[in-house]
Enzyme design. Structure first.
Site, PDB file in Angstrom:
ATOM      1  N   CYS A  84      43.498 -17.975  -9.452  1.00 27.09           N
ATOM      2  CA  CYS A  84      42.459 -17.554 -10.410  1.00 27.09           C
ATOM      3  C   CYS A  84      41.091 -17.564  -9.736  1.00 27.09           C
ATOM      4  O   CYS A  84      40.284 -16.648  -9.922  1.00 27.09           O
ATOM      5  CB  CYS A  84      42.435 -18.483 -11.621  1.00 27.09           C
ATOM      6  SG  CYS A  84      43.974 -18.573 -12.538  1.00 27.09           S
ATOM      7  N   CYS A 107       3.264   1.569   2.863  1.00 27.77           N
ATOM      8  CA  CYS A 107       4.508   0.796   2.685  1.00 27.77           C
ATOM      9  C   CYS A 107       5.503   1.593   1.846  1.00 27.77           C
ATOM     10  O   CYS A 107       6.707   1.619   2.149  1.00 27.77           O
ATOM     11  CB  CYS A 107       4.215  -0.533   1.989  1.00 27.77           C
ATOM     12  SG  CYS A 107       3.134  -1.629   2.910  1.00 27.77           S
ATOM     13  N   CYS A 125      44.232 -22.153 -11.542  1.00 22.22           N
ATOM     14  CA  CYS A 125      44.750 -22.438 -10.206  1.00 22.22           C
ATOM     15  C   CYS A 125      43.904 -21.737  -9.162  1.00 22.22           C
ATOM     16  O   CYS A 125      42.959 -21.007  -9.476  1.00 22.22           O
ATOM     17  CB  CYS A 125      46.211 -21.994 -10.080  1.00 22.22           C
ATOM     18  SG  CYS A 125      46.419 -20.208 -10.194  1.00 22.22           S
ATOM     19  N   ASP A 156      10.501 -38.557   6.101  1.00 21.46           N
ATOM     20  CA  ASP A 156       9.871 -38.540   4.776  1.00 21.46           C
ATOM     21  C   ASP A 156       8.568 -37.769   4.712  1.00 21.46           C
ATOM     22  O   ASP A 156       8.044 -37.516   3.626  1.00 21.46           O
ATOM     23  CB  ASP A 156       9.596 -39.981   4.305  1.00 21.46           C
ATOM     24  CG  ASP A 156       8.428 -40.605   5.045  1.00 21.46           C
ATOM     25  OD1 ASP A 156       8.304 -40.372   6.269  1.00 21.46           O
ATOM     26  OD2 ASP A 156       7.629 -41.315   4.412  1.00 21.46           O
ATOM     27  N   CYS A 160       0.844  -1.197   0.000  1.00 23.16           N
ATOM     28  CA  CYS A 160       0.000   0.000   0.000  1.00 23.16           C
ATOM     29  C   CYS A 160       0.874   1.240   0.000  1.00 23.16           C
ATOM     30  O   CYS A 160       2.094   1.159   0.061  1.00 23.16           O
ATOM     31  CB  CYS A 160      -0.926   0.008   1.218  1.00 23.16           C
ATOM     32  SG  CYS A 160      -0.015   0.091   2.767  1.00 23.16           S
ATOM     33  N   ASP A 217      12.834 -41.101  11.669  1.00 25.74           N
ATOM     34  CA  ASP A 217      11.382 -41.160  11.834  1.00 25.74           C
ATOM     35  C   ASP A 217      10.990 -42.622  11.634  1.00 25.74           C
ATOM     36  O   ASP A 217      11.738 -43.389  11.019  1.00 25.74           O
ATOM     37  CB  ASP A 217      10.723 -40.264  10.777  1.00 25.74           C
ATOM     38  CG  ASP A 217       9.217 -40.477  10.713  1.00 25.74           C
ATOM     39  OD1 ASP A 217       8.571 -40.340  11.758  1.00 25.74           O
ATOM     40  OD2 ASP A 217       8.720 -40.792   9.617  1.00 25.74           O
ATOM     41  N   ASP A 255       7.880 -34.163   9.308  1.00 25.91           N
ATOM     42  CA  ASP A 255       9.316 -34.288   9.559  1.00 25.91           C
ATOM     43  C   ASP A 255      10.091 -33.050   9.116  1.00 25.91           C
ATOM     44  O   ASP A 255      11.279 -32.927   9.419  1.00 25.91           O
ATOM     45  CB  ASP A 255       9.884 -35.508   8.808  1.00 25.91           C
ATOM     46  CG  ASP A 255       9.304 -36.817   9.317  1.00 25.91           C
ATOM     47  OD1 ASP A 255       9.052 -36.909  10.526  1.00 25.91           O
ATOM     48  OD2 ASP A 255       9.105 -37.738   8.499  1.00 25.91           O
TER      49      ASP A 255
END
Length: 808
Positions: A83, A16, A80, A698, A13, A500, A702
């Site tokens: 670099c 902001c 190297c 999974d 707005c 788990d 978790d």
């Protein structure tokens, strides 16, 4: 006056907009700020002491963080660690860049920057301006490129030409020293001056022909005050060539005792280093083989149903919704869902597991996998960068481009390494000139050149990234994806692995095994009401109840007011009844007496079953028991971790009795049961008191624990949320892959330590030898040719040692 345009998050707005402008104007040095709500940007005029980080931090504190973008650049010409450091400093100096990580092995740069302040093309131009050709990264999944093969071929051609030109120089110079008869033949036919002229011409051809890249990269870097590996080679070879040219064409400028030539040293230095780089490039090509194999898994064409006919089209032309015919033995082109046929598909490239997977109508198929003996038809669901194979390649590339914490020490040392070597070479020259035996000038020149040539920042720069390159590639082949390179180091340090239970150590597809109704209650009625309440739930235990009701032919009823209570159960209203499904704690909190059924539940839990209580209209109605079979490889997975010296733990929301029964069958050391999803993080912290901990899970519940653990390991068969929260992804569902991941991470870190020990030890030991410190004690004065050979072999050793990880 400088200006900057930030892309701002969170403006909604006019208030902001005003707050953003006031925040920016409050930063010392900012003279003007104009925020645009529609474009979500802020244009800032500023002068010292204001800079992009200060303005960004002010915006972040105000609650309007500037958008950050991450990109990758392909960088050519790096040879190297010096670099690498130079490219990183160039990128970090660019406006708005917050992070820059450069990888020598993959020849890439990972850059994070504030959106609006720069872009990939501008960043690439800055790197190119610093002497290294850079371009925005192109996705290997859509356009495979094998730059390594081209580089190896070019280096091989240069090395062959250089060797053909150098051999006569070495023969004329060294042959005359080694074989007196040959020396007399040269003096009697060609003459010494003609011999030197031939050596001059051939050496010049070597230096300005095959050796030109050393000069074209090394000399400009030296002139910029930023010397690197090529600068050392250029200085050493040009010094030997220039000194020898003076001895050939203006000998009177040198003392009579110092009138000798070192053309063979200059030519051989270039030849040996070219050979070393060719071997190094070939080895690095083998190191990146895993990515190229993954890219090569996707076929070029697919047979698609179009307008009633079947046409063969390029894979790039496929779109979601297309129907593709898959012949027996053919590779799946892109991701999809089977719409016709039944067969088996080899998904070992995805999971590392050799057993083929059954596919029927509705089953998902993944691009790059191999069809078995049956013909299938599938509908395309994802193409291009959205396919699983493309995401795997992207994950592996991102991990390979990352830096380990141990690399910070290497970076600090290599920043000063080349200047220190040049200073050592100069000091060596001066000391030999002042204190060395006659001919002092010749000895001083040889020792100074040897110091320049034997130093090898290449080995230090390659020690870590080439091992990451091979290690993460090997992991991808075994179905283990490291989402970030630093996860390799942290995983090798864990002392305990927490799992788990449901879906990780067990199949995650429980089955109803018992129904024990309370007195006067019909078992089928309870099951029908419970299944009706659970029908929309995704919880594995809910699916077991619904499956059992369906198997008995019970008609389900629409439920209303369904409320999931994480860690406790579910409440709903079905057919005019209030249904509560959960554990004894859930019923107790609702004021429902269930002691008799709960007691029986404890007995069932001790047998590894999960007790579920059902209450109807405020009265305990039945006890359901559900068993979730343990995965076939779970016990061996725990045993493998124990053999590796690791402790194991299990964190589960299940009852104490059930969790302990499962843990006892698997041999798990420590159990935390009846843990709510939000309590898994606290349980992890408690377990982690004995050292770094990895968590394997999974499910959606978790995700917080995966993010909070020192290393989160997600099963690839789990949810996207879990996978995104983890740092390591196991593409299959086998918990045994956890031990594979840890073994691989330990092997990779051991390999890195070996490489670093060699790279640093090589330089610490041989630079003093090249400087001639052992000469007064009767030791040798190292020839620049031997120094060049040793330097070339040091890089080859590091890369070859890393290649051993391909067998890990």
């Amino acid at each position: 006056m400088p200006t900057a345009t930030f892309a701002i998050e969170g403006m909604s707005c006019a208030a902001c907009v005003g707050r953003v402008e006031r925040t920016l104007k409050a930063v010392p040095g900012v003279t003007g700020a104009q925020a645009n709500l529609v474009a979500a940007t802020a244009l800032v005029e500023f002068d010292t002491p204001a800079d992009a980080p200060a303005m960004a931090e002010a915006l972040r504190r105000a609650g309007y963080p500037p958008s950050e973008i991450e990109t990758r650049l392909d960088v050519e010409g790096m040879t190297c660690a010096s670099c690498v450091g130079r490219v990183e400093r160039t990128l970090k100096a660019a406006p708005g860049v917050t992070l820059a990580e450069v990888n020598l092995a993959t020849r890439s740069a990972r850059v994070r920057y504030y959106q609006g302040l720069t872009d990939p093309a501008t960043l690439a131009a800055r790197v190119t301006g610093a002497g290294y050709e850079a371009t925005p990264h192109r996705d290997h999944a859509t356009k495979p490129q094998d730059r390594q093969a081209g580089e190896t071929g070019a280096l091989a051609r240069r090395a062959v030409v250089s060797a053909i030109l150098s051999i006569p120089v070495v023969v004329l110079a060294m042959g005359a020293h080694a074989i007196p008869t040959f020396h007399h033949w040269i003096m009697g036919t060609l003459g010494l001056q003609t011999s030197w002229l031939i050596q001059f011409v051939l050496t010049a051809l070597v230096l300005f022909g095959p050796g030109r890249p050393f000069l074209s990269h090394g000399v400009p870097a030296l002139m910029r005050g930023a010397p690197e590996m090529n600068s050392l080679v250029a200085l050493g070879s040009l010094a030997a060539f220039a000194y020898s040219s003076v001895a050939t064409f203006a000998p009177s400028l040198l003392p009579e005792t110092a009138r000798d030539v070192y053309f063979e040293a200059a030519a051989t230095i270039v030849t040996l280093i070219l050979v070393g780089r060719m071997l190094e490039a070939r080895a690095k090509g083998r190191a990146g083989e895993a990515i190229r194999r993954l890219v090569g898994l996707r076929p070029d064409t697919a047979r698609v149903e179009r307008d009633g006919d079947v046409a063969e089209v390029a894979v790039e032309a496929l779109h979601p919704g297309d129907v593709v015919r898959l012949a027996p033995g053919e590779r799946v082109a892109v991701d999809g869902v089977v719409v016709e046929g039944h067969g088996w598909i080899d998904e070992s490239m995805l999971t590392g597991e050799p057993a083929p997977v059954e596919k029927a109508e509705g089953a998902g198929v993944t691009g790059g996998t191999v069809n078995g003996a049956a013909a299938l038809t599938y509908r395309v669901t994802a193409t291009g960068a959205d396919t699983v194979l493309s995401r795997i390649i992207r994950l592996v590339e991102e991990a390979q481009a990352g830096k380990l914490p141990v690399q910070a020490l290497v970076d600090r040392i290599t920043f000063w390494f080349v200047p220190a070597v040049m200073a050592t070479s100069l000091l060596t020259f001066v000391l030999w000139l002042a204190l060395g035996p006659a001919p002092a000038l010749s000895h001083a020149l040889v020792a100074a050149i040897a110091v320049l040539i034997i130093a090898c920042p290449c080995a230090m720069g390659l020690a870590t990234p080439v091992s990451i390159l091979v290690g993460t590639g090997r992991g991808a082949e075994r179905g283990v994806l490291f989402r970030r390179g630093d996860a390799l180091q942290r995983l090798s340090e864990v002392g305990i692995v927490a799992f788990d239970k449901t879906g990780t150590l067990t199949e995650g597809h429980p089955k109803l095994t018992e129904i024990e109704p309370a007195e006067g209650v019909n078992a089928d009625d309870v099951l029908r009401l419970a299944a009706s309440a659970e029908v929309r739930s995704e919880h594995p235990l809910a699916r077991a109840i619904v499956a059992a009701a369906t198997a008995r032919g019970l008609a389900l009823i629409d439920a209303s007011g369904v409320e999931a209570r994480p860690g406790r159960g579910l409440a709903a209203r079905v057919a005019g009844h209030d249904i509560l499904i959960g554990n004894a704690r859930a019923l107790g909190e609702a004021g429902i007496e269930c002691e008799s059924l709960a007691g029986r539940g404890i007995a069932l839990a001790e047998q590894g079953r999960t007790p579920i209580l059902v209450a109807i209209d405020g009265r305990a109605a039945a006890l359901l028991a559900v068993a979730d079979p343990i995965k076939p490889g779970a016990a061996e997975a725990i045993a493998a971790l124990h053999r590796a010296g690791l402790k194991t733990a299990m964190i589960s929301g299940d009852t104490q009795a059930t969790a302990r029964a499962v843990a006892g069958r698997l041999g798990i050391d420590e159990v935390r049961a009846e843990v709510l999803p939000e309590g898994k993080v606290a349980a992890l912290r408690d377990i982690a008191g004995s050292g770094p901990v990895a968590f394997v899970g999974d499910g959606i519940n978790d995700a917080p624990a995966l993010a909070a653990a020192d290393v989160g390991i997600a099963m690839g068969t789990g949810t996207d949320v879990a996978i995104e929260s983890a740092e390591v992804v196991l593409m299959g569902g086998d918990p045994g892959a956890v031990a594979t991941a840890i073994t691989l991470s330990r092997a990779t870190m051991r390999n890195i330590r070996q490489n670093l020990f060699w790279a640093f030890g090589y330089n610490v030991v041989l630079i003093p030898v090249a400087a001639g410190l052992v000469f007064p004690l009767g030791g040798p004065l190292l020839s620049p040719m031997l120094a060049a050979g040793a330097m070339a072999l040091s890089s080859v050793f590091v890369v070859t040692n890393a290649l051993r990880l391909r067998r890990a």
